[in-house]
Design a protein around this motif. Structure first.
Motif, PDB file in Angstrom:
ATOM      1  N   MET A  78       0.801  -1.082   0.188  1.00  0.00           N
ATOM      2  CA  MET A  78       0.001   0.041   0.027  1.00  0.00           C
ATOM      3  C   MET A  78       0.968   1.199   0.002  1.00  0.00           C
ATOM      4  SD  MET A  78      -3.054  -1.200   2.692  1.00  0.00           S
ATOM      5  CE  MET A  78      -4.093  -2.680   2.598  1.00  0.00           C
ATOM      6  N   MET A  79       0.554   2.414  -0.801  1.00  0.00           N
ATOM      7  CA  MET A  79       1.314   3.273  -0.935  1.00  0.00           C
ATOM      8  C   MET A  79       0.648   4.586  -1.286  1.00  0.00           C
ATOM      9  SD  MET A  79       4.318   2.059  -3.443  1.00  0.00           S
ATOM     10  CE  MET A  79       5.623   3.281  -2.930  1.00  0.00           C
ATOM     11  N   TYR A  80       0.908   5.799  -0.530  1.00  0.00           N
ATOM     12  CA  TYR A  80       0.610   7.093  -0.942  1.00  0.00           C
ATOM     13  C   TYR A  80       1.741   7.914  -1.554  1.00  0.00           C
ATOM     14  CZ  TYR A  80      -3.545   7.123   2.223  1.00  0.00           C
ATOM     15  OH  TYR A  80      -4.774   6.908   2.941  1.00  0.00           O
ATOM     16  N   GLY A  81       1.365   8.185  -2.872  1.00  0.00           N
ATOM     17  CA  GLY A  81       2.381   8.610  -3.620  1.00  0.00           C
ATOM     18  C   GLY A  81       3.820   7.878  -3.730  1.00  0.00           C
ATOM     19  N   LYS A  82       4.763   7.974  -3.430  1.00  0.00           N
ATOM     20  CA  LYS A  82       6.013   7.237  -3.376  1.00  0.00           C
ATOM     21  C   LYS A  82       6.145   6.877  -1.970  1.00  0.00           C
ATOM     22  CE  LYS A  82       8.169   9.557  -7.401  1.00  0.00           C
ATOM     23  NZ  LYS A  82       9.267  10.011  -7.909  1.00  0.00           N
ATOM     24  N   ASP A  83       5.344   7.097  -1.082  1.00  0.00           N
ATOM     25  CA  ASP A  83       5.719   6.296   0.321  1.00  0.00           C
ATOM     26  C   ASP A  83       4.909   5.158   0.665  1.00  0.00           C
ATOM     27  OD1 ASP A  83       7.155   8.603   0.871  1.00  0.00           O
ATOM     28  OD2 ASP A  83       5.566  10.017   1.315  1.00  0.00           O
ATOM     29  N   SER A  84       5.378   4.102   1.054  1.00  0.00           N
ATOM     30  CA  SER A  84       4.806   2.806   1.500  1.00  0.00           C
ATOM     31  C   SER A  84       4.179   2.999   2.953  1.00  0.00           C
ATOM     32  CB  SER A  84       5.920   1.677   1.389  1.00  0.00           C
ATOM     33  OG  SER A  84       6.887   2.039   2.352  1.00  0.00           O
ATOM     34  N   VAL A  85       3.159   2.351   3.037  1.00  0.00           N
ATOM     35  CA  VAL A  85       2.274   2.225   4.424  1.00  0.00           C
ATOM     36  C   VAL A  85       2.431   0.887   5.011  1.00  0.00           C
ATOM     37  CG1 VAL A  85       0.025   2.358   4.969  1.00  0.00           C
ATOM     38  CG2 VAL A  85       0.733   3.774   3.186  1.00  0.00           C
ATOM     39  N   THR A  86       2.696   0.805   6.565  1.00  0.00           N
ATOM     40  CA  THR A  86       2.601  -0.329   7.169  1.00  0.00           C
ATOM     41  C   THR A  86       1.416  -0.132   7.956  1.00  0.00           C
ATOM     42  OG1 THR A  86       4.352   0.489   8.682  1.00  0.00           O
ATOM     43  CG2 THR A  86       5.099  -0.836   6.953  1.00  0.00           C
ATOM     44  N   VAL A  87       0.575  -1.231   8.319  1.00  0.00           N
ATOM     45  CA  VAL A  87      -0.450  -1.018   9.180  1.00  0.00           C
ATOM     46  C   VAL A  87      -0.150  -1.861  10.475  1.00  0.00           C
ATOM     47  CG1 VAL A  87      -3.177  -1.593   9.066  1.00  0.00           C
ATOM     48  CG2 VAL A  87      -1.872  -1.017   7.022  1.00  0.00           C
ATOM     49  N   ASP A  88      -0.421  -1.303  11.637  1.00  0.00           N
ATOM     50  CA  ASP A  88      -0.001  -1.606  12.759  1.00  0.00           C
ATOM     51  C   ASP A  88      -0.941  -2.666  13.334  1.00  0.00           C
ATOM     52  OD1 ASP A  88       1.814   0.360  12.919  1.00  0.00           O
ATOM     53  OD2 ASP A  88       0.731   1.839  14.220  1.00  0.00           O
ATOM     54  N   GLY A  89      -0.559  -3.618  14.151  1.00  0.00           N
ATOM     55  CA  GLY A  89      -1.534  -4.830  14.523  1.00  0.00           C
ATOM     56  C   GLY A  89      -2.134  -5.498  13.396  1.00  0.00           C
ATOM     57  N   VAL A  90      -1.695  -5.405  11.970  1.00  0.00           N
ATOM     58  CA  VAL A  90      -2.138  -6.308  11.160  1.00  0.00           C
ATOM     59  C   VAL A  90      -1.004  -6.977  10.436  1.00  0.00           C
ATOM     60  CG1 VAL A  90      -3.113  -6.262   8.854  1.00  0.00           C
ATOM     61  CG2 VAL A  90      -4.157  -4.846  10.454  1.00  0.00           C
ATOM     62  N   MET A  91       0.043  -6.319  10.252  1.00  0.00           N
ATOM     63  CA  MET A  91       1.189  -7.014   9.447  1.00  0.00           C
ATOM     64  C   MET A  91       2.176  -7.651  10.442  1.00  0.00           C
ATOM     65  SD  MET A  91       2.317  -3.874   7.142  1.00  0.00           S
ATOM     66  CE  MET A  91       2.556  -4.385   5.510  1.00  0.00           C
ATOM     67  N   ASN A  92       2.719  -8.654  10.123  1.00  0.00           N
ATOM     68  CA  ASN A  92       3.680  -9.437  11.012  1.00  0.00           C
ATOM     69  C   ASN A  92       4.981  -8.761  10.889  1.00  0.00           C
ATOM     70  OD1 ASN A  92       5.270 -10.498   8.878  1.00  0.00           O
ATOM     71  ND2 ASN A  92       3.960 -12.184   8.800  1.00  0.00           N
ATOM     72  N   ASP A  93       6.168  -8.877  11.472  1.00  0.00           N
ATOM     73  CA  ASP A  93       7.421  -8.440  11.492  1.00  0.00           C
ATOM     74  C   ASP A  93       8.079  -8.316  10.351  1.00  0.00           C
ATOM     75  OD1 ASP A  93       7.337  -7.789  14.424  1.00  0.00           O
ATOM     76  OD2 ASP A  93       8.577  -9.582  14.928  1.00  0.00           O
ATOM     77  N   VAL A  94       8.055  -9.491   9.416  1.00  0.00           N
ATOM     78  CA  VAL A  94       8.625  -9.500   8.130  1.00  0.00           C
ATOM     79  C   VAL A  94       7.800  -8.566   7.235  1.00  0.00           C
ATOM     80  CG1 VAL A  94       9.140 -10.862   6.141  1.00  0.00           C
ATOM     81  CG2 VAL A  94       9.541 -11.666   8.564  1.00  0.00           C
ATOM     82  N   GLU A  95       6.564  -8.663   7.221  1.00  0.00           N
ATOM     83  CA  GLU A  95       5.761  -7.836   6.448  1.00  0.00           C
ATOM     84  C   GLU A  95       6.007  -6.086   6.681  1.00  0.00           C
ATOM     85  OE1 GLU A  95       1.979 -10.176   5.369  1.00  0.00           O
ATOM     86  OE2 GLU A  95       1.886  -9.407   7.367  1.00  0.00           O
TER      87      GLU A  95
END
Length: 144
Positions: free
Chosen positions: A88-105
């Motif tokens: 998931m990205m906003y413009g050229k910035d990637s997005v991580t989602v707290d509480g949903v993604m594991n450490d590797v993700e």
């Protein structure tokens, strides 16, 4: 910020203002569509069972539920062994989602193992929640 009376006050006020301007908040990013980048590379698609195709599945949701989330097919996210992958990205910035993604993700800034319509639907809901600000997330620079 109010008027400063000392050099220390001016420095502190400048630092606070800089910090405020540097923060990326959900409201600052939601003026732009959230992009869901779906790997359509042969290695990722080869990990899918039957006729499942994550690109087609996301595109179907975009067509029926569209709005503020855009789906883009990319050739490779360089994580083939853990595919299919979605970023998931906003413009050229990637997005991580707290509480949903594991450490590797979180480290790789991409959802991995997106190999079912159920997983796609779940990520679509997460993408909508990120965009409307109801999910906690972080915005990062370009992925490594």
């Amino acid at each position: 910020l109010g008027p400063c009376t000392t050099t220390t006050d001016m420095w502190t006020s400048s630092l606070i203002l800089y910090a405020m301007m540097s923060l990326v908040t959900p409201s600052a990013t939601t003026n732009h569509p959230l992009k869901v980048m779906v790997c359509g590379g042969s290695s990722c698609l080869g990990r899918c069972r039957g006729s499942f195709n994550p690109v087609k599945s996301f595109k179907g949701l975009e067509k029926t539920q569209g709005g503020s989330v855009e789906v883009h097919e990319v050739e490779c996210l360089n994580m083939c062994k853990r595919g299919p992958n979605v970023r998931m990205m906003y413009g050229k910035d990637s997005v991580t989602v707290d509480g949903v993604m594991n450490d590797v993700e979180r480290r790789r800034k991409a959802f991995q193992g997106v190999a079912s319509n159920e997983r796609v639907a779940s990520l679509w809901d997460i993408a909508k929640a990120v965009h409307d600000g109801t999910a906690e997330f972080e915005v990062h620079g370009l992925p490594e």
